[in-house]
Design an enzyme around this catalytic site. Structure first.
Site: not given
Length: 278
Positions: A2, A165, A250
């Site tokens: 999301p 990301n 990440r």
């Protein structure tokens, strides 16, 4: 995963299903609000704010939720089998005579006064898909800490709200800069176009089921998730490495030929991104 565009889509689905209708079913399955009963109240609207969802309910109440990585809101018709996960993952149920919205794996769910919404979203920067969008303020926020890496600055929702990301990696590629370049070292002409470039990407994808940044459905993304496949522009192998955002690492993708700036000395070359939260 999301991001601002997918949260905007979730808000629209919830708004279409719930807004203007009286709740006939209410079940919040989190300890703090388990006894709250919203039945008999009308849902006024469902509004996205960055990656947050605000479901406003009659009586000065707002149900605040955040999807992060695994959360999802599903909408079902009467008699339709629920299919968002096992029942023990359900955190919220809001239903009326025509539709039932079911929230699965919601890591953030709280009921608050609508007049207190600033407590949960007041820290956010200009919303890329919201009425408060201000590109000049977004740019000023990004440049306020010139030594910070571009990737970290883009993910900081206090600078501008909605980039996750995937868009971080894609924006850095389109700007020709590695995600580790200090944001203050980004050439002024490229920095100036960054906020509107981010807005255009999210706006282009808010009505699509699948995210596209390249303009081609067969090759939807320039670098994200593509390591070690060749760059779509220069055919150099795309690289992936972990980058922190101040709270967690990440997977971050870039082309070492098309993007200038510092990069980690060690990279991962597996194609599948490491599982992260957003």
């Amino acid at each position: 995963m999301p991001e601002g565009d997918t949260v905007w889509q979730a808000a629209r689905r919830l708004h279409d299903a719930l807004a203007g209708r009286v709740l006939t079913r209410s079940d919040l399955r989190v300890p703090k609000f388990a006894t709250a009963d919203l039945t008999g109240r009308a849902v006024l609207d469902v509004t996205p704010r960055g990656k947050h969802l605000l479901t406003r309910i009659e009586g000065n109440l707002t149900l605040h939720s955040h999807l992060r990585m695994d959360g999802a809101w599903k909408v079902f018709a009467p008699g339709q089998r629920w299919s968002g996960g096992p029942s023990h993952q359900i955190r919220a149920i809001l239903g009326n005579a025509d539709r039932t919205a079911v929230g699965y794996r919601l890591p953030v769910l709280e009921l608050l006064r609508t007049t207190d919404e600033e407590r949960v979203v007041g820290h956010l920067g200009p919303d890329l898909l919201g009425p408060d969008w201000d590109p000049e303020q977004a740019l000023a926020n990004l440049l306020a800490d010139p030594a910070r890496s571009l990737g970290e600055a883009l993910l900081d929702q206090r600078n501008l709200a909605g980039v996750g990301n995937v868009y971080k990696s894609e924006l850095c590629f389109l700007l020709g800069a590695t995600p580790w370049l200090p944001v203050g070292a980004l050439p002024a002409d490229r920095a100036a176009k960054l906020p509107e470039l981010a807005k255009r990407l999210l706006e282009a994808n808010r009505d699509r089921p699948n995210r596209i940044t390249t303009g081609h459905r067969s090759r939807p993304l320039f670098v994200y998730g593509r390591a070690p496949r060749p760059c779509l522009r220069c055919r150099t192998s795309v690289c992936v490495a972990d980058q922190g955002d101040g709270s967690r690492e990440r997977p971050t993708y870039w082309c070492p030929n098309c993007q200038t700036g510092p990069a980690p000395s060690t990279t991962r070359h597996r194609g599948a991104p490491r599982r992260t939260t957003n």
